[in-house]
Design a protein around this motif. Structure first.
Motif, PDB file in Angstrom:
ATOM      1  N   LEU A 130       0.840  -1.044  -0.052  1.00 31.98           N
ATOM      2  CA  LEU A 130       0.039   0.148   0.131  1.00 31.98           C
ATOM      3  C   LEU A 130       0.726   1.281  -0.111  1.00 31.98           C
ATOM      4  O   LEU A 130       1.702   1.309   0.416  1.00 31.98           O
ATOM      5  N   SER A 131       0.451   2.221  -0.712  1.00 26.82           N
ATOM      6  CA  SER A 131       1.186   3.516  -0.650  1.00 26.82           C
ATOM      7  C   SER A 131       0.787   4.144   0.359  1.00 26.82           C
ATOM      8  O   SER A 131      -0.096   3.885   1.315  1.00 26.82           O
ATOM      9  N   ASP A 132       1.675   5.450   0.911  1.00 26.12           N
ATOM     10  CA  ASP A 132       1.236   6.188   1.904  1.00 26.12           C
ATOM     11  C   ASP A 132      -0.045   6.743   1.837  1.00 26.12           C
ATOM     12  O   ASP A 132      -0.962   6.893   2.793  1.00 26.12           O
ATOM     13  N   ASN A 133      -0.594   7.071   0.702  1.00 29.85           N
ATOM     14  CA  ASN A 133      -1.995   7.784   0.445  1.00 29.85           C
ATOM     15  C   ASN A 133      -3.129   6.658   0.650  1.00 29.85           C
ATOM     16  O   ASN A 133      -4.148   7.131   0.949  1.00 29.85           O
ATOM     17  N   GLU A 134      -2.731   5.510   0.164  1.00 30.78           N
ATOM     18  CA  GLU A 134      -3.766   4.561   0.489  1.00 30.78           C
ATOM     19  C   GLU A 134      -3.978   4.151   1.959  1.00 30.78           C
ATOM     20  O   GLU A 134      -4.968   3.980   2.519  1.00 30.78           O
ATOM     21  N   LYS A 135      -2.595   3.987   2.643  1.00 32.82           N
ATOM     22  CA  LYS A 135      -3.020   3.850   4.116  1.00 32.82           C
ATOM     23  C   LYS A 135      -3.713   5.077   4.893  1.00 32.82           C
ATOM     24  O   LYS A 135      -4.395   4.798   5.775  1.00 32.82           O
ATOM     25  N   GLU A 136      -3.365   6.226   4.355  1.00 26.40           N
ATOM     26  CA  GLU A 136      -3.885   7.411   5.039  1.00 26.40           C
ATOM     27  C   GLU A 136      -5.504   7.349   4.714  1.00 26.40           C
ATOM     28  O   GLU A 136      -6.498   7.610   5.546  1.00 26.40           O
ATOM     29  N   LYS A 137      -5.764   7.055   3.498  1.00 30.50           N
ATOM     30  CA  LYS A 137      -7.344   6.755   3.056  1.00 30.50           C
ATOM     31  C   LYS A 137      -8.052   5.597   3.942  1.00 30.50           C
ATOM     32  O   LYS A 137      -9.237   5.956   4.224  1.00 30.50           O
ATOM     33  N   PHE A 138      -7.354   4.654   4.110  1.00 33.41           N
ATOM     34  CA  PHE A 138      -8.024   3.797   4.949  1.00 33.41           C
ATOM     35  C   PHE A 138      -8.297   4.317   6.253  1.00 33.41           C
ATOM     36  O   PHE A 138      -9.253   3.706   6.504  1.00 33.41           O
ATOM     37  N   TYR A 139      -7.545   4.817   6.975  1.00 34.55           N
ATOM     38  CA  TYR A 139      -7.856   5.346   8.170  1.00 34.55           C
ATOM     39  C   TYR A 139      -8.882   6.351   8.056  1.00 34.55           C
ATOM     40  O   TYR A 139      -9.783   6.363   8.873  1.00 34.55           O
ATOM     41  N   HIS A 140      -8.802   7.137   7.249  1.00 32.82           N
ATOM     42  CA  HIS A 140      -9.698   8.216   7.180  1.00 32.82           C
ATOM     43  C   HIS A 140     -11.129   7.809   6.750  1.00 32.82           C
ATOM     44  O   HIS A 140     -12.320   8.152   7.246  1.00 32.82           O
ATOM     45  N   ASP A 141     -11.221   6.659   6.031  1.00 32.42           N
ATOM     46  CA  ASP A 141     -12.554   6.165   5.633  1.00 32.42           C
ATOM     47  C   ASP A 141     -13.013   5.089   6.719  1.00 32.42           C
ATOM     48  O   ASP A 141     -14.189   5.210   7.010  1.00 32.42           O
ATOM     49  N   PHE A 142     -12.270   4.364   7.798  1.00 31.50           N
ATOM     50  CA  PHE A 142     -12.556   3.496   8.532  1.00 31.50           C
ATOM     51  C   PHE A 142     -12.543   3.931   9.905  1.00 31.50           C
ATOM     52  O   PHE A 142     -13.201   3.165  10.800  1.00 31.50           O
ATOM     53  N   ALA A 143     -11.686   4.688  10.409  1.00 28.64           N
ATOM     54  CA  ALA A 143     -11.260   5.078  11.722  1.00 28.64           C
ATOM     55  C   ALA A 143     -12.568   5.324  12.538  1.00 28.64           C
ATOM     56  O   ALA A 143     -12.750   4.908  13.829  1.00 28.64           O
ATOM     57  N   GLU A 144     -13.513   5.968  11.996  1.00 27.04           N
ATOM     58  CA  GLU A 144     -14.512   6.454  12.802  1.00 27.04           C
ATOM     59  C   GLU A 144     -15.848   5.729  12.822  1.00 27.04           C
ATOM     60  O   GLU A 144     -16.620   5.870  13.479  1.00 27.04           O
ATOM     61  N   ILE A 145     -15.710   4.442  12.107  1.00 26.81           N
ATOM     62  CA  ILE A 145     -16.799   3.388  12.084  1.00 26.81           C
ATOM     63  C   ILE A 145     -16.266   2.121  12.361  1.00 26.81           C
ATOM     64  O   ILE A 145     -16.782   1.029  11.716  1.00 26.81           O
ATOM     65  N   SER A 146     -15.498   2.204  13.474  1.00 25.87           N
ATOM     66  CA  SER A 146     -14.760   1.033  13.605  1.00 25.87           C
ATOM     67  C   SER A 146     -14.478   1.298  15.330  1.00 25.87           C
ATOM     68  O   SER A 146     -14.230   2.247  15.770  1.00 25.87           O
ATOM     69  N   THR A 147     -14.212   0.061  16.212  1.00 26.81           N
ATOM     70  CA  THR A 147     -13.972   0.112  17.559  1.00 26.81           C
ATOM     71  C   THR A 147     -12.518  -0.004  17.510  1.00 26.81           C
ATOM     72  O   THR A 147     -11.990   0.306  18.630  1.00 26.81           O
ATOM     73  N   SER A 148     -11.946  -0.756  16.616  1.00 25.19           N
ATOM     74  CA  SER A 148     -10.256  -0.697  16.739  1.00 25.19           C
ATOM     75  C   SER A 148      -9.940  -1.018  15.103  1.00 25.19           C
ATOM     76  O   SER A 148     -10.764  -1.539  14.214  1.00 25.19           O
ATOM     77  N   ILE A 149      -9.038  -0.675  14.730  1.00 26.62           N
ATOM     78  CA  ILE A 149      -8.406  -0.594  13.249  1.00 26.62           C
ATOM     79  C   ILE A 149      -6.847  -0.674  13.273  1.00 26.62           C
ATOM     80  O   ILE A 149      -6.200  -0.301  14.097  1.00 26.62           O
ATOM     81  N   ASN A 150      -6.575  -1.458  12.137  1.00 25.94           N
ATOM     82  CA  ASN A 150      -5.058  -1.875  11.942  1.00 25.94           C
ATOM     83  C   ASN A 150      -4.739  -2.131  10.704  1.00 25.94           C
ATOM     84  O   ASN A 150      -5.718  -2.507   9.786  1.00 25.94           O
ATOM     85  N   ILE A 151      -3.505  -1.861  10.178  1.00 21.37           N
ATOM     86  CA  ILE A 151      -2.966  -2.143   8.862  1.00 21.37           C
ATOM     87  C   ILE A 151      -2.103  -3.473   9.395  1.00 21.37           C
ATOM     88  O   ILE A 151      -1.020  -3.269  10.008  1.00 21.37           O
ATOM     89  N   ASP A 152      -2.308  -4.580   8.727  1.00 16.40           N
ATOM     90  CA  ASP A 152      -1.607  -5.856   8.916  1.00 16.40           C
ATOM     91  C   ASP A 152      -0.591  -6.070   8.034  1.00 16.40           C
ATOM     92  O   ASP A 152      -0.643  -5.726   7.003  1.00 16.40           O
ATOM     93  N   ASN A 153       0.448  -6.606   8.603  1.00 16.86           N
ATOM     94  CA  ASN A 153       1.446  -7.203   7.450  1.00 16.86           C
ATOM     95  C   ASN A 153       0.887  -8.400   7.025  1.00 16.86           C
ATOM     96  O   ASN A 153       0.146  -9.487   7.501  1.00 16.86           O
ATOM     97  N   LEU A 154       1.278  -8.734   5.709  1.00 14.39           N
ATOM     98  CA  LEU A 154       0.953  -9.971   5.194  1.00 14.39           C
ATOM     99  C   LEU A 154       1.494 -11.425   6.185  1.00 14.39           C
ATOM    100  O   LEU A 154       2.612 -11.047   6.503  1.00 14.39           O
ATOM    101  N   MET A 155       0.772 -12.120   5.948  1.00 21.99           N
ATOM    102  CA  MET A 155       1.089 -13.402   6.875  1.00 21.99           C
ATOM    103  C   MET A 155       1.511 -14.660   6.079  1.00 21.99           C
ATOM    104  O   MET A 155       1.121 -14.941   4.890  1.00 21.99           O
ATOM    105  N   GLY A 156       2.460 -15.435   6.435  1.00 27.22           N
ATOM    106  CA  GLY A 156       2.884 -16.521   5.726  1.00 27.22           C
ATOM    107  C   GLY A 156       1.869 -17.572   6.109  1.00 27.22           C
ATOM    108  O   GLY A 156       1.443 -17.547   7.197  1.00 27.22           O
ATOM    109  N   TRP A 157       1.724 -18.796   5.227  1.00 25.75           N
ATOM    110  CA  TRP A 157       0.844 -19.799   5.528  1.00 25.75           C
ATOM    111  C   TRP A 157       1.399 -21.436   5.803  1.00 25.75           C
ATOM    112  O   TRP A 157       2.699 -21.095   5.587  1.00 25.75           O
TER     113      TRP A 157
END
Length: 329
Positions: free
Chosen positions: A184-211
């Protein structure tokens, strides 16, 4: 940023063996309407290579599972309604959650969804079941991004509207929203928080995980994270803690040890033929535990090259001989 990881945990080595699992995952559906590049379920050819079955869990089978779970003492700490697929594809999901709640088999009830099937009607149904937490996996911050990463045509603004409705009507249910950082670009990360921070009780950008079976595909898409999905430094391990406190029931009633066993290679039973309690206390799972304690996980196809094990909080490596003695004495 905020994780839903439990920080204050009882030391697992001090309580093994457990008379009942702490956590149980039940997979209402192992099919998904998304084809995310970082998810095994999003790769039909990969699934075909291991002959993984696909389908939706039947309601009668689910009720049998919950009746089995009610035999455990003490009750589960958490019951999760997800594993391989999108749980909302199972039309009986609200009834399933209500049945589990009526049996009081767990302290908490959680679900993970991609959110694409949310709408005011299903939102009210989910909240009214008494769920404690709904985790929503956002895959992109616009419709074009969804087309690219999830291979689906999705109205992003409608998705946000439905999540906002869920949040506004959440009652005592927590709403956790996360996105994985697949570049994700910095702009995409910023937009994610802008769009969802106020409609969630917790929020996070996760690292991709291995399986599990990481040799079959680079599920981290070249990012090679050195931290867990929620940002904790990885710790190399030989003994997986999962077999000692958790189980996963696949859509068809087969029982996997692990929630990231997308290939169904860690099967230790089948609730259509056995009680869940007999599986938890049975010989197949005991052999599986011994395999890990003897640091021979390479003998299992899913475990041998599992990347997810290094993200887990519990580390039993230094206690392996002690635990093995407890299990065999």
């Amino acid at each position: 940023m905020s994780s839903i990881r439990v920080i204050e945990r009882q030391s697992l080595e001090s309580v093994i063996p457990l008379s009942s699992p702490y956590l149980l995952r039940i997979d209402p559906s192992n099919v998904c309407n998304f084809r995310c590049e970082f998810c095994p379920t999003g790769d039909p050819e990969l699934l075909k290579s291991v002959n993984r079955p696909k389908g939706i869990m039947g309601y009668d089978l689910f009720c049998k599972i919950i009746d089995d779970v009610s035999e455990f003492e003490p009750k589960l700490k958490k019951l999760y309604f997800y594993k391989d697929g999108e749980p909302l594809l199972n039309k009986k999901l609200p009834d399933m959650i209500r049945y589990a709640k009526s049996k009081e088999v767990a302290e908490e009830y959680w679900i993970t969804t991609n959110g694409s099937l949310l709408n005011p009607h299903i939102n009210h149904q989910l909240i009214d079941t008494g769920l404690n937490l709904i985790r929503i996996s956002i895959e992109a911050v616009n419709s074009e991004g969804y087309q690219k990463i999830a291979k689906i045509k999705l109205d992003y603004d409608k998705l946000k509207e439905n999540i906002a409705h869920l949040y506004a009507n959440r009652k005592n249910c927590k709403i956790h929203i996360k996105i994985v950082d697949y570049g994700l670009s910095d702009n995409e990360k910023e937009k994610f928080y802008h769009d969802f921070a106020e409609i969630s009780t917790s929020i996070n950008i996760d690292n991709l995980m291995g399986w599990s079976m990481s040799e079959s595909k680079d599920f981290t898409l070249g990012t090679n994270p050195n931290k867990s999905p929620d940002g904790v430094a990885l710790v190399s391990k030989e003994v997986c803690p999962f077999p000692f406190y958790t189980l996963t029931i696949n859509f068809d009633g087969t029982v996997s040890v692990c929630c990231v066993d997308w290939s169904h290679s860690t099967l230790v039973g089948d609730v259509k033929q056995q009680s869940l309690k007999s599986i938890w206390l049975g010989e197949e799972l005991l052999k599986f535990r011994k395999m890990h304690l003897q640091k021979e996980r390479h003998k299992n196809k899913a475990c041998g090259n599992c990347q997810y094990i290094d993200t887990l909080q519990d580390n039993l490596d230094q206690y392996s001989e002690l635990i093995l003695h407890k299990l065999t004495s």
